[in-house]
Write a protein that holds these residues in place. Sequence first.
Motif, PDB file in Angstrom:
ATOM      1  N   ALA A 293     -27.525 -56.393  40.808  1.00 55.09           N
ATOM      2  CA  ALA A 293     -27.921 -55.898  39.488  1.00 55.09           C
ATOM      3  C   ALA A 293     -26.939 -56.422  38.451  1.00 55.09           C
ATOM      4  O   ALA A 293     -25.715 -56.347  38.639  1.00 55.09           O
ATOM      5  N   VAL A 294     -27.472 -56.949  37.369  1.00 53.27           N
ATOM      6  CA  VAL A 294     -26.651 -57.451  36.263  1.00 53.27           C
ATOM      7  C   VAL A 294     -26.683 -56.406  35.151  1.00 53.27           C
ATOM      8  O   VAL A 294     -27.742 -56.084  34.614  1.00 53.27           O
ATOM      9  N   VAL A 295     -25.512 -55.869  34.821  1.00 55.77           N
ATOM     10  CA  VAL A 295     -25.413 -54.794  33.838  1.00 55.77           C
ATOM     11  C   VAL A 295     -25.152 -55.394  32.461  1.00 55.77           C
ATOM     12  O   VAL A 295     -24.117 -56.033  32.232  1.00 55.77           O
ATOM     13  N   VAL A 296     -26.088 -55.200  31.551  1.00 58.23           N
ATOM     14  CA  VAL A 296     -25.951 -55.671  30.174  1.00 58.23           C
ATOM     15  C   VAL A 296     -25.602 -54.447  29.329  1.00 58.23           C
ATOM     16  O   VAL A 296     -26.458 -53.627  29.022  1.00 58.23           O
ATOM     17  N   GLY A 297     -24.340 -54.306  28.968  1.00 54.07           N
ATOM     18  CA  GLY A 297     -23.869 -53.102  28.301  1.00 54.07           C
ATOM     19  C   GLY A 297     -24.065 -53.131  26.801  1.00 54.07           C
ATOM     20  O   GLY A 297     -24.496 -54.128  26.212  1.00 54.07           O
ATOM     21  N   GLY A 298     -23.736 -51.993  26.168  1.00 55.97           N
ATOM     22  CA  GLY A 298     -23.810 -51.897  24.713  1.00 55.97           C
ATOM     23  C   GLY A 298     -25.222 -51.702  24.207  1.00 55.97           C
ATOM     24  O   GLY A 298     -26.174 -51.517  24.960  1.00 55.97           O
ATOM     25  N   ARG A 299     -25.344 -51.730  22.894  1.00 54.86           N
ATOM     26  CA  ARG A 299     -26.643 -51.551  22.249  1.00 54.86           C
ATOM     27  C   ARG A 299     -27.587 -52.680  22.644  1.00 54.86           C
ATOM     28  O   ARG A 299     -27.187 -53.844  22.730  1.00 54.86           O
ATOM     29  N   PHE A 300     -28.855 -52.344  22.895  1.00 53.53           N
ATOM     30  CA  PHE A 300     -29.804 -53.349  23.358  1.00 53.53           C
ATOM     31  C   PHE A 300     -30.026 -54.425  22.307  1.00 53.53           C
ATOM     32  O   PHE A 300     -30.235 -54.157  21.123  1.00 53.53           O
TER      33      PHE A 300
ATOM     34  N   PRO B 147     -22.632 -59.910  45.561  1.00 51.82           N
ATOM     35  CA  PRO B 147     -22.401 -59.032  44.404  1.00 51.82           C
ATOM     36  C   PRO B 147     -23.436 -57.909  44.342  1.00 51.82           C
ATOM     37  O   PRO B 147     -24.640 -58.163  44.396  1.00 51.82           O
ATOM     38  N   ALA B 148     -22.960 -56.684  44.238  1.00 50.91           N
ATOM     39  CA  ALA B 148     -23.849 -55.552  44.035  1.00 50.91           C
ATOM     40  C   ALA B 148     -24.107 -55.366  42.550  1.00 50.91           C
ATOM     41  O   ALA B 148     -25.237 -55.132  42.131  1.00 50.91           O
ATOM     42  N   PHE B 149     -23.037 -55.499  41.746  1.00 53.57           N
ATOM     43  CA  PHE B 149     -23.147 -55.341  40.300  1.00 53.57           C
ATOM     44  C   PHE B 149     -22.303 -56.399  39.605  1.00 53.57           C
ATOM     45  O   PHE B 149     -21.187 -56.694  40.028  1.00 53.57           O
ATOM     46  N   ILE B 150     -22.867 -56.960  38.536  1.00 53.87           N
ATOM     47  CA  ILE B 150     -22.179 -57.966  37.737  1.00 53.87           C
ATOM     48  C   ILE B 150     -22.185 -57.509  36.284  1.00 53.87           C
ATOM     49  O   ILE B 150     -23.225 -57.087  35.767  1.00 53.87           O
ATOM     50  N   ASP B 151     -21.047 -57.581  35.627  1.00 53.85           N
ATOM     51  CA  ASP B 151     -20.950 -57.277  34.201  1.00 53.85           C
ATOM     52  C   ASP B 151     -21.340 -58.541  33.431  1.00 53.85           C
ATOM     53  O   ASP B 151     -20.660 -59.561  33.500  1.00 53.85           O
ATOM     54  N   ALA B 152     -22.440 -58.464  32.698  1.00 50.94           N
ATOM     55  CA  ALA B 152     -22.943 -59.652  32.005  1.00 50.94           C
ATOM     56  C   ALA B 152     -21.981 -60.140  30.939  1.00 50.94           C
ATOM     57  O   ALA B 152     -21.932 -61.338  30.647  1.00 50.94           O
ATOM     58  N   ALA B 153     -21.216 -59.237  30.332  1.00 48.55           N
ATOM     59  CA  ALA B 153     -20.331 -59.617  29.235  1.00 48.55           C
ATOM     60  C   ALA B 153     -19.083 -60.335  29.719  1.00 48.55           C
ATOM     61  O   ALA B 153     -18.631 -61.302  29.103  1.00 48.55           O
ATOM     62  N   THR B 154     -18.523 -59.881  30.839  1.00 50.61           N
ATOM     63  CA  THR B 154     -17.239 -60.429  31.300  1.00 50.61           C
ATOM     64  C   THR B 154     -17.362 -61.299  32.544  1.00 50.61           C
ATOM     65  O   THR B 154     -16.452 -62.065  32.858  1.00 50.61           O
ATOM     66  N   GLY B 155     -18.458 -61.157  33.279  1.00 47.70           N
ATOM     67  CA  GLY B 155     -18.603 -61.873  34.541  1.00 47.70           C
ATOM     68  C   GLY B 155     -17.951 -61.167  35.707  1.00 47.70           C
ATOM     69  O   GLY B 155     -18.047 -61.622  36.848  1.00 47.70           O
ATOM     70  N   ALA B 156     -17.266 -60.046  35.444  1.00 46.95           N
ATOM     71  CA  ALA B 156     -16.644 -59.286  36.528  1.00 46.95           C
ATOM     72  C   ALA B 156     -17.721 -58.772  37.468  1.00 46.95           C
ATOM     73  O   ALA B 156     -18.826 -58.420  37.037  1.00 46.95           O
ATOM     74  N   SER B 157     -17.400 -58.712  38.748  1.00 44.54           N
ATOM     75  CA  SER B 157     -18.405 -58.283  39.717  1.00 44.54           C
ATOM     76  C   SER B 157     -17.803 -57.346  40.748  1.00 44.54           C
ATOM     77  O   SER B 157     -16.578 -57.274  40.921  1.00 44.54           O
ATOM     78  N   LEU B 158     -18.672 -56.641  41.429  1.00 48.31           N
ATOM     79  CA  LEU B 158     -18.291 -55.732  42.501  1.00 48.31           C
ATOM     80  C   LEU B 158     -19.212 -56.031  43.673  1.00 48.31           C
ATOM     81  O   LEU B 158     -20.437 -55.874  43.564  1.00 48.31           O
ATOM     82  N   THR B 159     -18.649 -56.519  44.774  1.00 50.64           N
ATOM     83  CA  THR B 159     -19.465 -56.822  45.945  1.00 50.64           C
ATOM     84  C   THR B 159     -19.908 -55.520  46.611  1.00 50.64           C
ATOM     85  O   THR B 159     -19.414 -54.435  46.288  1.00 50.64           O
TER      86      THR B 159
END
Length: 587
Positions: A266-273, A50-62
């Motif tokens: 990298a794990v992307v944590v979106g939205g307001r911190f 995984p290059a990027f993982i969406d922390a909210a949904t678990g979706a990933s992009l290798t």
Amino acid sequence: MDSHLAAGYCAATGIYRSTHLAAGAAITASSSFPDYILPRMLLPHLTARPAFIDAATGASLTFAGLRRLAILAARKLAAAAGLRRGHVVLLLSPNSIHFPALSLAVLSLGAILSPANPLLTPDELAAQALDSDPFLLLVSGDLSHKLNSIPDVNNRVVVLIEQLLLAAADGEKLDFDVIPAVEEGIGGDEAAMVFYSSGTTGTSKGVVSTHGNVIAAAAALERAWRGGGGGGVSGDGEVYGCVVPMCHMFGFACFVMGTAAMGETAVVVGGRFSPGKTMEAVEAYGVTTLLAVPPMIVKMARAAAASSPATATARRRRRLRHVVSSGAPLQREHVARFRRSFPDVKLGQCYGLTETTGCIIMCDLHHDDDGGDKWTKASPPLETETKDVAAISIGRLMSDMEAKIIDLASGEPLPPHRTGELWVRSPSVMQGYLNNKEATAKTLVAAGADEGGRWLRTGDLCYVDKRGHLYVVDRMKELIKCNAYQVAPAELEDVLAAHPAIDDAAVASYPDEAAGEIPMAYVVKKQGSSHLRKDEVISFVRSKVAPYKRIRKVVFVDSIPRSPSGKILRRQLKNLLQGSIQERSRM
């Protein structure tokens, strides 16, 4: 060892040089940034990682998926939207796992990427578009309403990101061995990006970075994160947490240029911190290094201090080892509070500018070369010229970086433990400001005939200690650092001047524990406007600027201190504030 040598300082030239290994070979091996980064994603041990993982949904992009999406999106933008080499693309999008792929798609065509902050108001966005003159507007659907104020928006190509991703998915079965990944002939000296920064003074300016600048910045960051080691792609299991905006140079450099180039997740944590949401992601995805800005550090420490003992015990079991802060200096009390809450986590800083295409000074994540705790304490200054003994080091020069500390009075370079303006030089320093030769000439200083390239004036007062660690003492520039964003007082003063009941106004910083600094307005009412209230001033500005630029405090004064030429004497504004407080205390 001679302290000057340990600091990388040459007394004959007045230049400090990085003690890290040079990354010159990596810089010259590729002509464009996509050519530098995309082939790495085909390495056997990376394709399924995984290059990027969406922390909210678990979706990933290798990594293979990231490369595929970048190529497909580029072909769609070229075929359907007519995007060509040299065109400017304004990218308006929140953080997502697709942001890096969209950026690489634009760059691989030889087009010029210009990200915009989603927090900008429509008018602010229009001003950026007026300066950069984008051919194509690449925007997420929920932000498309902000495009209405852009001049000639109907004559520009508008592409919704969601539709582009769907169109790219239709080409998943294409033969990638015959599809060119990168436009041929893109040179390292060609413009790659235009990021907007307030620079060292004044209003927002477009910073032009070339493909060579971007490659150099990525290579230097890789060496710093590898602990000065051999470079290359390891994919060795590090996981980086992304809570900073990728539209900002810090986030872009770390995640589009940094982790992607190194083959790390990298794990992307979106939205307001949110500290809670962030730490949940850290635990769920095994984040080892978190990149943040000082207000986030403050909030994390506060939340941890208020947590239960059981939560504290769980926190010690997490894999998090490093937190790196940038955007503004960390105050000593905030560092101490964080370390009490996270005793097993190393907290360090890095320093960079939009004009340097990202980080140029960074703490050592993996090594402590003298056994000292440079994460939390500075070596005492040796001379009275440097009095800020409470400063915390921002790290050492990264590879291929050079610096000077220039005396403000004489203009001469200074040795270790003397304070002056920091000048830097590296292959990552910008080409210049877009459409602004005057600002470019003021910021980039020609070097001597025997020195090489131009020096970038940072506008920051710094010193270097005997180990080569740098410390920020103060800022020459008048910018306000609110939540790690740069706020130009002149811009807010222009907004205030438009209020019908305001005769004169000045804006300066006011210390704030959570945000670091907040904009504060000193306002002179027009005659007959005694009814004007502070909340009316705050509301007036709120409707015209991004949230981080909003005026948070107002004080009414009789006059604004100015020089004979009309320049605001900002150092005297604090006296006005003190006078206002004393006047109220007598009432």
